[in-house]
Structures are given as C-alpha cells and as structure tokens.
Design an enzyme around this catalytic site. Structure first.
Site, PDB file in Angstrom:
ATOM      1  N   LYS A  19      20.032  -2.442  -0.936  1.00 24.60           N
ATOM      2  CA  LYS A  19      21.184  -1.700  -1.465  1.00 24.60           C
ATOM      3  C   LYS A  19      21.172  -0.241  -1.025  1.00 24.60           C
ATOM      4  CE  LYS A  19      20.665  -2.183  -5.901  1.00 24.60           C
ATOM      5  NZ  LYS A  19      19.449  -3.014  -6.012  1.00 24.60           N
ATOM      6  N   ARG A  94      23.492  -1.527 -14.599  1.00 22.22           N
ATOM      7  CA  ARG A  94      22.308  -2.362 -14.612  1.00 22.22           C
ATOM      8  C   ARG A  94      22.351  -3.420 -15.721  1.00 22.22           C
ATOM      9  NH1 ARG A  94      17.284  -0.990 -11.986  1.00 22.22           N
ATOM     10  NH2 ARG A  94      18.141   0.997 -11.388  1.00 22.22           N
ATOM     11  N   ARG A 138       7.107  -0.632   1.778  1.00 26.44           N
ATOM     12  CA  ARG A 138       7.847   0.583   2.113  1.00 26.44           C
ATOM     13  C   ARG A 138       7.126   1.863   1.688  1.00 26.44           C
ATOM     14  NH1 ARG A 138      13.068  -0.320  -1.938  1.00 26.44           N
ATOM     15  NH2 ARG A 138      12.040   0.284  -3.873  1.00 26.44           N
ATOM     16  N   ARG A 172       6.466   4.980  -3.791  1.00 26.15           N
ATOM     17  CA  ARG A 172       6.965   5.227  -5.134  1.00 26.15           C
ATOM     18  C   ARG A 172       6.031   4.596  -6.156  1.00 26.15           C
ATOM     19  NH1 ARG A 172      13.236   3.833  -4.779  1.00 26.15           N
ATOM     20  NH2 ARG A 172      12.645   2.629  -6.591  1.00 26.15           N
ATOM     21  N   ARG A 183      10.538  -6.134 -12.579  1.00 29.80           N
ATOM     22  CA  ARG A 183      11.905  -5.708 -12.250  1.00 29.80           C
ATOM     23  C   ARG A 183      12.794  -6.891 -11.887  1.00 29.80           C
ATOM     24  NH1 ARG A 183       9.830  -1.496  -8.085  1.00 29.80           N
ATOM     25  NH2 ARG A 183      11.962  -1.184  -7.379  1.00 29.80           N
TER      26      ARG A 183
END
Ligand SMILES: [Zn+2]
Length: 226
Positions: A19, A94, A138, A172, A183
C-alpha cells in the site's frame, strides 16, 4: 481513456501488501498527497506530547490507537487547503468503527462543504507468505528514509544508500514475526469488515497486489484513470 480520474482514494490491504509503495506512486502521478495514518501518528508520537506518549506506547506494542484520535487527525489533514486537490489515504480506515465515525463527522458543518468524501476504495490483495517476506525483509535508510528490501530492493552497493550514501539502516520496531502475526489477525477481524461496506457503496475495486511494483501500479493506473 478512462472518463474519470479518481482523486479521493482509500487504499486498503493487509500489512505488507504494498500500500505504502503504491500510494507513493499514485501521489506522484496525480500530484496529490498520501496521508499515512501510521506516519501521522508516528509524527505526533515524536513530538513527545501527552497524546504522543499514549500513541507511542500503543504503537510499540502493536496495539491500535483509539479511533477518535485517528479519525480526527485524518479529517484535519485532508481538510487542509494544500490537500484540496484530493488525497490518498494509506492505513485508514482501519475498522468499521473508524468508518462510521468518519462518515458521520464528514457530514458535520465543520467538514461538509469541503468535498472530502472518498470516490474510490482500492483493495490490494496478497497471500500471507508474501506478507511475511515483504515485511520482515524491509529496512530504511536512517538518514534519508529511503526504503529497501533484502530480496526485492537492495542498494546498488551493498550497505550503502543509493540516494544519500548513508550506511546506517534501520528496521521499524513493529516489523517482527510476532507483530506481523498479530497485525494480520487484527486486519482480518477488525479491518476486513470495511471491505463489504465499501463494496455496497459501489466504491470498491480489487487489485492483485502480487508481482513487480510496476505491474501492480499499471493495474492501478487503469482503474484510477490517469
Ligand atoms: Zn539514504
């Protein structure tokens, strides 16, 4: 030629569906701003305000920030004059809770004349194994914030940022296996219910989010009509 270009776009998809990447491409093509709920909240958390501390504690544990805070922050952001040409919302809404609050507030006197209603909801669909690969691999340049990935987007010179030459990379705090599991669970139980809601409103379009970034962005281009 598409007969309409959508300019008030909500991007929905599981964590790691791409996204953020697709939002950035769209924003550049359409010359409008991406408003990332996560970034907006992290920015508030960095200010160290009382509200920021509450947000920080929740982000660090992979919990959800209260909907009132998020909805209000997003609305204020899209209502800014510099965003009058449109917006792309990434990571918002969300939950159905947030959708209902958003749809209610958008029709109050503070916002109703500003033409803020979304005209397109894009759902990026990807399978779970993709999600784990993408998120756990990432990293980000500590200096210029450029995003990299150990499989899909390595720097041209190992350990050196392509953009600024920086040599420090960070991950992160919430990009761990455990938080991805959590999540994903949250996405299915809390976020996914917004999909049939937007489908009923006739706003939903689905995109296969697997494959190279440019293939996915081409599919999105055809839908958005730029
Ligand atoms: Zn850099």
């Amino acid at each position: 030629m598409a007969d309409k270009t959508y300019r008030r776009i909500i991007l929905v998809g599981p964590p790691g569906s791409g996204k953020g990447t697709q939002a950035a491409i769209l924003a550049e093509k359409l010359q409008i701003t991406t408003i990332s709920a996560g970034e907006l909240l992290r920015a508030e958390a960095r200010t160290g305000s009382e509200l920021g501390k509450q947000i920080a504690a929740r982000i660090d544990f992979g919990k959800l920030v209260p909907s009132e805070i998020i909805v209000k922050a997003m609305l204020n952001e899209i209502a800014k004059p510099e965003n009058s040409a449109g917006y792309i919302m990434d990571g918002f809404p969300r939950s159905m809770d947030q959708v209902e609050m958003f749809d209610k507030l958008i029709h109050t006197s503070e916002y109703q004349d500003k033409n803020l209603e979304p005209d397109l909801v894009l759902l990026l669909q990807v399978p779970d194994d993709y999600i784990f690969d993408r998120i756990l691999g990432r990293s980000q340049c500590a200096n210029c914030k450029a995003m990299y990935h150990e499989k899909f987007k390595t720097p041209k010179v190992f350990g050196v940022c392509d953009i600024c030459g920086g040599k420090e990379f960070t991950k992160r705090a919430d990009d761990t296996h455990e938080t991805v599991v959590s999540r994903l669970r949250t996405y299915r139980s809390v976020t996914a219910p917004v999909i049939p809601y937007y489908e009923e409103k006739g706003l939903l379009r689905c995109v296969d989010g697997t494959g190279p970034i440019d293939v996915v962005s081409e599919k999105i281009r055809k839908i958005v009509g730029y």
